[in-house]
Design a protein around this motif. Sequence first.
Motif, PDB file in Angstrom:
ATOM      1  N   ALA A   1     -10.057   0.436  -1.206  1.00 59.47           N
ATOM      2  CA  ALA A   1      -9.521   1.414  -0.266  1.00 59.47           C
ATOM      3  C   ALA A   1     -10.633   2.322   0.252  1.00 59.47           C
ATOM      4  O   ALA A   1     -11.766   2.314  -0.256  1.00 59.47           O
ATOM      5  CB  ALA A   1      -8.421   2.236  -0.934  1.00 59.47           C
ATOM      6  N   ASP A   2     -10.310   3.127   1.249  1.00 55.96           N
ATOM      7  CA  ASP A   2     -11.298   4.039   1.839  1.00 55.96           C
ATOM      8  C   ASP A   2     -11.807   5.062   0.829  1.00 55.96           C
ATOM      9  O   ASP A   2     -12.950   5.515   0.919  1.00 55.96           O
ATOM     10  CB  ASP A   2     -10.681   4.759   3.046  1.00 55.96           C
ATOM     11  CG  ASP A   2     -10.359   3.799   4.182  1.00 55.96           C
ATOM     12  OD1 ASP A   2     -10.982   2.717   4.235  1.00 55.96           O
ATOM     13  OD2 ASP A   2      -9.489   4.124   5.016  1.00 55.96           O
ATOM     14  N   ASN A   3     -10.957   5.415  -0.152  1.00 59.82           N
ATOM     15  CA  ASN A   3     -11.380   6.396  -1.163  1.00 59.82           C
ATOM     16  C   ASN A   3     -12.096   5.749  -2.345  1.00 59.82           C
ATOM     17  O   ASN A   3     -12.411   6.418  -3.333  1.00 59.82           O
ATOM     18  CB  ASN A   3     -10.172   7.186  -1.662  1.00 59.82           C
ATOM     19  CG  ASN A   3      -9.100   6.301  -2.283  1.00 59.82           C
ATOM     20  OD1 ASN A   3      -9.272   5.072  -2.379  1.00 59.82           O
ATOM     21  ND2 ASN A   3      -7.997   6.901  -2.698  1.00 59.82           N
TER      22      ASN A   3
ATOM     23  N   ASP B   1       0.856  -1.184   0.000  1.00 55.36           N
ATOM     24  CA  ASP B   1       0.000   0.000   0.000  1.00 55.36           C
ATOM     25  C   ASP B   1       0.896   1.240   0.000  1.00 55.36           C
ATOM     26  O   ASP B   1       1.715   1.417   0.907  1.00 55.36           O
ATOM     27  CB  ASP B   1      -0.894  -0.007   1.237  1.00 55.36           C
ATOM     28  CG  ASP B   1      -1.966   1.069   1.184  1.00 55.36           C
ATOM     29  OD1 ASP B   1      -1.792   2.046   0.430  1.00 55.36           O
ATOM     30  OD2 ASP B   1      -2.983   0.933   1.890  1.00 55.36           O
ATOM     31  N   PRO B   2       0.779   2.116  -1.016  1.00 53.07           N
ATOM     32  CA  PRO B   2       1.642   3.295  -1.069  1.00 53.07           C
ATOM     33  C   PRO B   2       1.515   4.194   0.157  1.00 53.07           C
ATOM     34  O   PRO B   2       2.469   4.873   0.540  1.00 53.07           O
ATOM     35  CB  PRO B   2       1.183   4.029  -2.339  1.00 53.07           C
ATOM     36  CG  PRO B   2       0.522   2.974  -3.164  1.00 53.07           C
ATOM     37  CD  PRO B   2      -0.112   2.046  -2.191  1.00 53.07           C
ATOM     38  N   ALA B   3       0.335   4.192   0.785  1.00 55.01           N
ATOM     39  CA  ALA B   3       0.112   5.080   1.929  1.00 55.01           C
ATOM     40  C   ALA B   3       0.770   4.559   3.195  1.00 55.01           C
ATOM     41  O   ALA B   3       1.349   5.318   3.970  1.00 55.01           O
ATOM     42  CB  ALA B   3      -1.388   5.275   2.150  1.00 55.01           C
ATOM     43  N   THR B   4       0.706   3.257   3.421  1.00 55.95           N
ATOM     44  CA  THR B   4       1.201   2.677   4.671  1.00 55.95           C
ATOM     45  C   THR B   4       2.485   1.863   4.504  1.00 55.95           C
ATOM     46  O   THR B   4       3.211   1.645   5.466  1.00 55.95           O
ATOM     47  CB  THR B   4       0.129   1.782   5.299  1.00 55.95           C
ATOM     48  OG1 THR B   4      -0.141   0.676   4.421  1.00 55.95           O
ATOM     49  CG2 THR B   4      -1.161   2.558   5.531  1.00 55.95           C
TER      50      THR B   4
END
Length: 293
Positions: free
Chosen positions: A120-122, A103-106
């Motif tokens: 994902a959430d988005n 995951d690029p965010a985490t």
Amino acid sequence: MLRGLYTAASGMITQQRRHDTVTQNIANINTPGYKQVESIERSFPEMLISLTDGDQGATNRNIGRLNTGVLAEESISMNVQGDVRQTNSLDDFALVSEINLADPATGQNIPFDASGKYVADNGTVTYRPQAFFAVTGKDGETGYTRDGNFQLNGAGNLLTSTGNQVLGANGNPVTLQGSMEDYNVDSRGVITARDTGGEVGRIGITVVTQPGQMSRSGDGLFRIANAQAAGARALEAGDNVEVRQGYLEGSTVDAAASMVDLTAAMRAYEANQKVVQFYDKSLEKTVNEIGRV
């Protein structure tokens, strides 16, 4: 009234196609590498209803949307890992593909669900990449399969159970002399001679990062119309993909769930059939009784 008749009829057609999809799954429950197919349904293009109060300068007021039935939009394959069973036949090969994405965010591995996707959430949808054997299709184009029930013919060609040539990592058909008992195949698809230990070829393995872009072409094969959109690429060193000689991957069909879906489709078909009969009787009364008044 006719709108309701058409809505019920569209429901019957949809359930019939759903029934056909489930029976196809059941028929292939013992087919090696077969991926279960799911029927996707959606509503007909929604109709906007406007209410006007009769005044010349009045604007239309939206009071909602009306669906006029459903249709079977498409059937998609559930590209997930099937159970692997040992056959002890050196002509059989199974792919164990558990490719992870970060995951690029985490920076953590994406937790894919049982269907091989992550939302994902988005709202962004990510699919787990899958590995396939590359073979030659009937039309000469490259096909992809998880059915590793191969055989070596007298001409030295490695073929699938349906007669398609298995391609090597170089894109050419795999050709070997003798029988598969003379060769070892390691976890990356490298073929070595048992007597000398030298490499004589590699089984072609393609990783598809967007498996939903693949379509079925028959004989258990998939094809890719747009390699760039599907993200097709060669197997890389970091991919968690393993080739197992002497094993076969089973189908991903759930027999119990398929029987439940089959029964649900039949019940829904019968319900829509009752609605059609109701409208037919209502129209009969309208024509034969009210029409005489």
